[in-house]
Design a protein around this motif. Sequence first.
Motif, PDB file in Angstrom:
ATOM      1  N   THR A   9       0.826  -1.212   0.000  1.00 44.60           N
ATOM      2  CA  THR A   9       0.000   0.000   0.000  1.00 44.60           C
ATOM      3  C   THR A   9       0.859   1.260   0.000  1.00 44.60           C
ATOM      4  O   THR A   9       0.446   2.274  -0.553  1.00 44.60           O
ATOM      5  CB  THR A   9      -0.966   0.010   1.197  1.00 44.60           C
ATOM      6  N   MET A  11       1.433   3.702   1.911  1.00 44.17           N
ATOM      7  CA  MET A  11       0.701   4.927   2.226  1.00 44.17           C
ATOM      8  C   MET A  11       1.389   5.677   3.373  1.00 44.17           C
ATOM      9  O   MET A  11       1.883   5.039   4.286  1.00 44.17           O
ATOM     10  CB  MET A  11      -0.737   4.588   2.614  1.00 44.17           C
ATOM     11  N   LYS A  14       2.244   6.717  -1.708  1.00 46.00           N
ATOM     12  CA  LYS A  14       1.626   6.439  -3.008  1.00 46.00           C
ATOM     13  C   LYS A  14       0.139   6.795  -3.067  1.00 46.00           C
ATOM     14  O   LYS A  14      -0.435   6.864  -4.145  1.00 46.00           O
ATOM     15  CB  LYS A  14       1.813   4.966  -3.392  1.00 46.00           C
ATOM     16  N   ALA A  15      -0.500   6.981  -1.929  1.00 47.57           N
ATOM     17  CA  ALA A  15      -1.917   7.375  -1.892  1.00 47.57           C
ATOM     18  C   ALA A  15      -2.216   7.922  -0.504  1.00 47.57           C
ATOM     19  O   ALA A  15      -1.600   7.522   0.480  1.00 47.57           O
ATOM     20  CB  ALA A  15      -2.819   6.186  -2.205  1.00 47.57           C
ATOM     21  N   PRO A  19      -8.353   3.081  -1.805  1.00 46.68           N
ATOM     22  CA  PRO A  19      -9.244   3.322  -2.944  1.00 46.68           C
ATOM     23  C   PRO A  19     -10.683   2.871  -2.669  1.00 46.68           C
ATOM     24  O   PRO A  19     -10.921   1.892  -1.954  1.00 46.68           O
ATOM     25  CB  PRO A  19      -8.638   2.490  -4.071  1.00 46.68           C
ATOM     26  N   THR A 135      -2.335   0.788  -4.678  1.00 45.49           N
ATOM     27  CA  THR A 135      -1.919   2.188  -4.731  1.00 45.49           C
ATOM     28  C   THR A 135      -0.707   2.462  -5.616  1.00 45.49           C
ATOM     29  O   THR A 135      -0.394   3.612  -5.892  1.00 45.49           O
ATOM     30  CB  THR A 135      -1.573   2.697  -3.312  1.00 45.49           C
ATOM     31  N   ASP A 136       0.002   1.411  -6.050  1.00 40.83           N
ATOM     32  CA  ASP A 136       1.222   1.605  -6.830  1.00 40.83           C
ATOM     33  C   ASP A 136       1.322   0.539  -7.915  1.00 40.83           C
ATOM     34  O   ASP A 136       1.999  -0.467  -7.765  1.00 40.83           O
ATOM     35  CB  ASP A 136       2.444   1.546  -5.898  1.00 40.83           C
ATOM     36  N   TYR A 143      -4.567  -0.981 -11.056  1.00 40.70           N
ATOM     37  CA  TYR A 143      -4.277  -1.311  -9.663  1.00 40.70           C
ATOM     38  C   TYR A 143      -4.957  -2.651  -9.393  1.00 40.70           C
ATOM     39  O   TYR A 143      -5.859  -3.054 -10.135  1.00 40.70           O
ATOM     40  CB  TYR A 143      -4.857  -0.257  -8.717  1.00 40.70           C
ATOM     41  N   THR A 163      -8.470   4.256 -10.839  1.00 38.80           N
ATOM     42  CA  THR A 163      -9.018   5.230  -9.896  1.00 38.80           C
ATOM     43  C   THR A 163      -9.724   6.345 -10.667  1.00 38.80           C
ATOM     44  O   THR A 163      -9.507   6.510 -11.874  1.00 38.80           O
ATOM     45  CB  THR A 163      -7.914   5.834  -9.009  1.00 38.80           C
TER      46      THR A 163
END
Length: 166
Positions: A9, A11, A14-15, A19, A135-136, A143, A163
């Motif tokens: 993830t 995070m 990357k986000a 999502p 996310t990546d 994704y 997304t």
Amino acid sequence: MKLIVLSDTHMPKKAKQLPDRLIEELKDADLIIHAGDWQTVEVYHELKKHAPVRGVYGNVDGEDIKRLFPSQLVFDAEGHKIGVIHGHGEKKTTEKRVIEAFEKEDVSLIIFGHSHLPLLRYYKNKLLFNPGSVTDKRKLPYYSFGKLTVSEEIQAEHIFFKTTEE
């Protein structure tokens, strides 16, 4: 039993949030499995709002994640032994490393991450499953994450999505 599987993830690098497509699937999950590279413990806290969470740490995870999760995990789901590992390491491919990590375990399924590449295939009698990344996606078009339905059999599938920002 419905298991949602994710990894990598990364995070909040990357986000900033999980999502929507993943959140939709989490609504009726019985268990969430994370195969490492959470990056922050906030990902765990967000996931556990939806269902119980099991997982392992990855190569980018700090001490906060390592205190919560082991490097390798084996658990039972509906009579199936499932192994989870991130898959990072030196030499060999990620796939070869995860197979070796569980060679002495009688697991039906090995869940791993690290490469961000979705994978679903058998090696001998073990099902290998990498959910990819929510996310990546790197250079991939979508994704992805995994959905397992576990009963007498294990049904595994990838959920691929884009997304709304794309």
